[in-house]
Design an enzyme around this catalytic site. Structure first.
Site, mmCIF file in Angstrom:
data_model
loop_
_atom_site.group_PDB
_atom_site.id
_atom_site.type_symbol
_atom_site.label_atom_id
_atom_site.label_comp_id
_atom_site.label_asym_id
_atom_site.label_seq_id
_atom_site.Cartn_x
_atom_site.Cartn_y
_atom_site.Cartn_z
ATOM 1 N N ARG A 149 -48.202 60.431 86.198
ATOM 2 C CA ARG A 149 -49.401 60.970 85.562
ATOM 3 C C ARG A 149 -49.881 62.145 86.393
ATOM 4 N NH1 ARG A 149 -48.140 58.850 81.627
ATOM 5 N NH2 ARG A 149 -49.261 57.381 80.279
ATOM 6 N N HIS A 196 -44.149 66.855 79.197
ATOM 7 C CA HIS A 196 -44.285 65.389 79.102
ATOM 8 C C HIS A 196 -43.229 64.774 78.175
ATOM 9 C CE1 HIS A 196 -47.405 61.950 79.733
ATOM 10 N NE2 HIS A 196 -46.184 61.484 79.688
ATOM 11 N N GLU A 241 -53.639 67.914 81.367
ATOM 12 C CA GLU A 241 -52.679 68.045 80.281
ATOM 13 C C GLU A 241 -53.379 68.318 78.945
ATOM 14 O OE1 GLU A 241 -49.592 65.224 81.287
ATOM 15 O OE2 GLU A 241 -49.238 64.977 79.155
HETATM 16 C C1 GLV Z 1 -45.715 58.028 78.969
HETATM 17 O O1 GLV Z 1 -46.153 58.804 79.776
HETATM 18 C C2 GLV Z 1 -46.153 56.682 78.819
HETATM 19 O O2 GLV Z 1 -47.044 56.216 79.540
HETATM 20 O O3 GLV Z 1 -45.606 56.008 77.926
#
Ligand code: GLV
Ligand code: GLV
Length: 321
Positions: free
Chosen positions: A240, A287, A269
């Protein structure tokens, strides 16, 4: 019964919901964008179940607006940092996520970013695409090898383990890892050694982040911690964004304080820290950790099953609240 889905998901999700709960009304956000907090509150009013994504702020205000009748939040993600779990628990709203099914996919991206940074894929690709490849040359775009380098894994969960195993078995890398509890399987299977974070940062050639985002891990990697890293080291973040102080990282990369970074996630983000995208020694992805067709279908199955279980009065398999 009413089920609201905040973002178009693979068809398997509405299909499973409609077939297991034929009496339910299943509604999906019709727009090709994330909804605002207020839009979710309005669109999901009266919902018994909310299928959300990691981009939705499912905070106390939203939960209190929806529960009752809301009984379950099923997030299309493994990370649950965007959901107020404590508040959900208090309101009796179950929260379910999708652990396990995105381990391989996310590990692939972390390993890919290590290779891309070390071997300068980003720079090479940009240059070739721009027609600036002028032929092979002995001193051209020399990177660093990956084989046998020390890899530090921050966060000894499933994804961290898969990355560690790939680097150990595939590239003969010695593995260091941080963990709050001893992990005999890491030691026996991978010969991995636990290390305090600061030692791991000082000793690793590659540092890969695999911890969840919690108040404890916010800005875990800040300017002081970046300063502990080797000048030749590469930092990879597929966890994250806020685990890293991104402005401090951009500064460290600009000054050549560390050699490179591979990022799949960002502090704010989808925005990137100012100047980050102009640096040649960073590889930036949007991502993509879990973004394979197979994984996104599996996530959909788990997500739908959780809703079906809770609304049918059964205990869901993967509840975090
Ligand atoms: C992706 O970042 C998730 O948490 O599934
Ligand atoms: C996530 O699934 C993890 O445990 O790393």
């Amino acid at each position: 019964m009413f089920i609201y889905i905040t973002r178009a998901v693979p068809e398997i999700v509405p299909q499973m919901l409609r077939s297991a709960l034929p009496q339910a009304r299943v509604e999906v956000n019709p727009h090709d964008r994330n909804l605002t907090h207020a839009e979710i509150a309005t669109a999901a009013r009266g919902a018994d179940a909310l299928v959300c994504t990691l981009a939705d702020p499912v905070d106390a205000v939203l939960l209190q607006a929806l529960a009752p009748p809301l009984r379950v939040v099923s997030t299309y993600a493994v990370g649950t940092n965007n959901i107020d779990l404590e508040c959900a628990g208090r309101l009796g709203v179950r929260v379910c996520n999708t652990p396990g099914v995105l381990t391989d996919a996310t590990a692939e991206v972390a390993v890919g970013l290590m290779l891309a940074c070390a071997r300068r894929f980003g720079e090479g690709e940009r240059l070739t695409r721009a027609g600036r490849f002028e032929g092979w040359a002995p001193l051209f775009l020399r990177g660093q090898g990956v084989y046998g380098k020390t890899v530090g894994i921050v966060g000894a969960g499933r994804i961290g383990f898969r990355v560690a195993r790939t680097m150990r078995k595939g590239f003969d890398c010695p593995i260091l890892y941080t963990s709050r509890t001893p992990r005999p399987d890491w030691e026996s299977e991978l010969g991995a050694r636990p290390a305090p974070l600061d030692d791991l940062l000082a000793q690793s050639d590659f540092v890969s982040l695999h911890c969840p985002l919690t108040p404890r891990t916010r800005h875990l990697i800040d300017a002081a911690r970046l300063d502990l890293m080797k000048p030749t080291a590469v930092l990879v973040n597929t966890a994250r964004g806020p685990v890293v102080d991104e402005a401090a990282l951009a500064d460290a990369l600009r000054r050549g304080r560390i050699a490179g970074a591979g990022l799949d996630v960002y502090e704010h983000e989808p925005a990137l820290a100012p100047g980050l995208a102009n640096l040649d020694n960073v590889v930036v992805l949007p991502h993509l950790g879990s973004a394979t067709v197979e994984t996104r279908d599996e996530m959909g199955r788990m997500c739908a099953q959780a809703v079906i279980d809770v609304l049918s009065g059964r205990e869901p398999a993967h509840a975090v609240a």
